[in-house]
Design an enzyme around this catalytic site. Structure first.
Site, PDB file in Angstrom:
ATOM      1  N   ILE A  47      30.133  17.256  17.166  1.00 45.45           N
ATOM      2  CA  ILE A  47      30.377  17.015  15.810  1.00 45.45           C
ATOM      3  C   ILE A  47      29.084  16.354  15.197  1.00 45.45           C
ATOM      4  O   ILE A  47      28.777  14.842  15.786  1.00 45.45           O
ATOM      5  CB  ILE A  47      31.620  16.624  15.356  1.00 45.45           C
ATOM      6  CG1 ILE A  47      32.700  17.420  15.952  1.00 45.45           C
ATOM      7  CG2 ILE A  47      31.794  16.590  13.771  1.00 45.45           C
ATOM      8  CD1 ILE A  47      34.135  16.823  16.126  1.00 45.45           C
ATOM      9  N   CYS A  48      28.592  16.560  14.372  1.00 44.75           N
ATOM     10  CA  CYS A  48      27.330  15.754  13.480  1.00 44.75           C
ATOM     11  C   CYS A  48      26.378  15.113  14.527  1.00 44.75           C
ATOM     12  O   CYS A  48      25.939  15.916  15.175  1.00 44.75           O
ATOM     13  CB  CYS A  48      28.315  14.668  12.813  1.00 44.75           C
ATOM     14  SG  CYS A  48      27.272  13.887  11.479  1.00 44.75           S
ATOM     15  N   ALA A  49      26.535  14.071  14.600  1.00 41.70           N
ATOM     16  CA  ALA A  49      25.317  13.267  15.236  1.00 41.70           C
ATOM     17  C   ALA A  49      25.751  13.338  16.885  1.00 41.70           C
ATOM     18  O   ALA A  49      24.984  13.253  17.826  1.00 41.70           O
ATOM     19  CB  ALA A  49      25.103  11.843  15.280  1.00 41.70           C
TER      20      ALA A  49
ATOM     21  N   THR B 299      23.860  20.459  13.245  1.00 39.30           N
ATOM     22  CA  THR B 299      24.101  18.904  13.051  1.00 39.30           C
ATOM     23  C   THR B 299      24.445  18.766  11.743  1.00 39.30           C
ATOM     24  O   THR B 299      24.287  19.663  10.869  1.00 39.30           O
ATOM     25  CB  THR B 299      23.400  18.297  14.066  1.00 39.30           C
ATOM     26  OG1 THR B 299      23.790  16.707  14.049  1.00 39.30           O
ATOM     27  CG2 THR B 299      21.936  18.043  13.473  1.00 39.30           C
TER      28      THR B 299
ATOM     29  N   GLY C 232      28.692  20.843  11.952  1.00 38.80           N
ATOM     30  CA  GLY C 232      27.692  19.996  11.425  1.00 38.80           C
ATOM     31  C   GLY C 232      27.938  18.755  10.779  1.00 38.80           C
ATOM     32  O   GLY C 232      27.674  17.679  11.624  1.00 38.80           O
TER      33      GLY C 232
END
Length: 335
Positions: A113-115, A133, A166
């Site tokens: 998730i994300c970073a 991301t 993302g």
């Protein structure tokens, strides 16, 4: 193990330095709520998801929490959550990456998730794959791991054995996706309704912002960027911009693309659409007027370009993000 529960899968949440614990505990609660939603009174047992937390201690990766202690661990999914620090400050996590690679070889689906995508990318398993991301980290991910095909427009990319999500709060999209996979679509929808969150299927494009590159060191191009920003890029004809930079047109185009990553026309469009987004958010001016004020004489051309950049029509964007529209609606309701 708790009685009355039939465990359908175990999901491991990876706790790494400076990760977002809100996502870890939010997912833990989401999977528990999904189990509650799956409970059927007539059945002696109900399907549930086992959740465990994993962190590095010394050279080992150990379990620090287990919702159903007792059985041997068999992770169906392992998730790296978002980070609370910027990706350029994240340290290499070789031990975690090696551990996740071993899990993948044994059949575990890896998720980020994300970073958290930066941790997942250290395994090398994203090479040649599409991954997403946070939109603000996409360029850094692509630069650090050039073999990854980064698509930051998408909120979630499901490759079956690898899933990337993302934005920072995209843990809800990933969590619901796994609930649907493990407990079925009706349980997923019940969980989403209970938590008052949207089911999976969103895109990041409406949330993205244009962040110009200004640290490239090319002073001639930087001066043109500052001029475009100050004038709203209403005039971005290449001959005029090249003259402002004191460069021959071909040289200007080459240096502009190298410095900014965009052609001058694309750069100007990004500035103008950013101005239009702000007007749609903060005013109630008609779309046609906003189109004209941002340099588009043809409203239909403006609408097409706006949709291409944001994924929404101007009207849809205003309904979702319009501060002025919402304030007017609230005032009318109070009158």
């Amino acid at each position: 193990m708790n009685t009355g529960r039939r465990l359908v899968a175990e999901i491991g949440l990876v706790i790494y330095p400076d990760c977002q614990l809100a996502a870890v505990y939010g997912l833990t609660d989401l999977f528990r709520i999904a189990g509650d939603m799956a409970r059927v009174a007539e059945e002696p047992t109900s399907p549930a998801i086992r959740v465990s937390h994993w962190r590095q201690e010394g050279a080992e990766i150990v379990c620090s929490y287990d919702s159903d202690p007792g059985p041997d661990h068999a992770l169906a999914h392992a998730i790296t959550p978002p980070s609370l620090i910027m990706p350029d400050r994240m340290q290499p996590m070789t031990a975690l990456a090696d551990w996740m690679s071993r899990l993948h070889r044994s059949g575990t689906t890896l998720c980020s998730i994300c970073a958290g995508a930066f941790v997942l990318a250290e395994t090398g398993l994203l090479q040649g794959r599409e991954a997403t991301t946070h939109w603000a980290f996409a360029e850094t991910l692509a630069s650090r791991f050039p073999a990854v095909r980064v698509d930051a427009d998408r909120m979630l990319i499901d490759d079956g054995d690898i899933i990337t999500a993302g934005g920072i709060l995209a843990w809800t999209d990933l969590g619901l996706t796994l609930v649907e996979r493990l407990l079925g679509p009706s349980v997923m929808l019940d969980t989403a309704r209970f938590l008052i969150i949207d089911p999976p299927g969103r895109t990041q494009r409406p949330y993205g912002q244009f962040v110009p590159k200004l640290d490239h060191g090319d002073q001639a191009i930087l001066a043109v960027q500052h001029w475009l920003q100050a004038t709203g890029a209403k005039d971005h004809a290449v001959p005029m911009l090249a003259a402002r930079a004191g460069l021959e047109e071909r040289t200007f185009l080459r240096r502009f693309k190298k410095a900014t990553g965009l052609r001058p026309t694309e750069y100007g469009q990004q500035i103008r659409i950013a101005k239009a987004r702000e007007a749609l958010e903060r005013t109630r001016r008609p779309v046609e007027q906003i189109a004209w004020q941002t340099g588009y004489g043809d409203p239909s051309t403006f609408r097409k370009l706006f949709h291409r950049v944001t994924g929404l029509s101007p009207q849809e964007y205003r309904r979702r993000f319009g501060i002025a529209l919402q304030a007017h609606a609230n005032a009318s309701a109070e009158a």
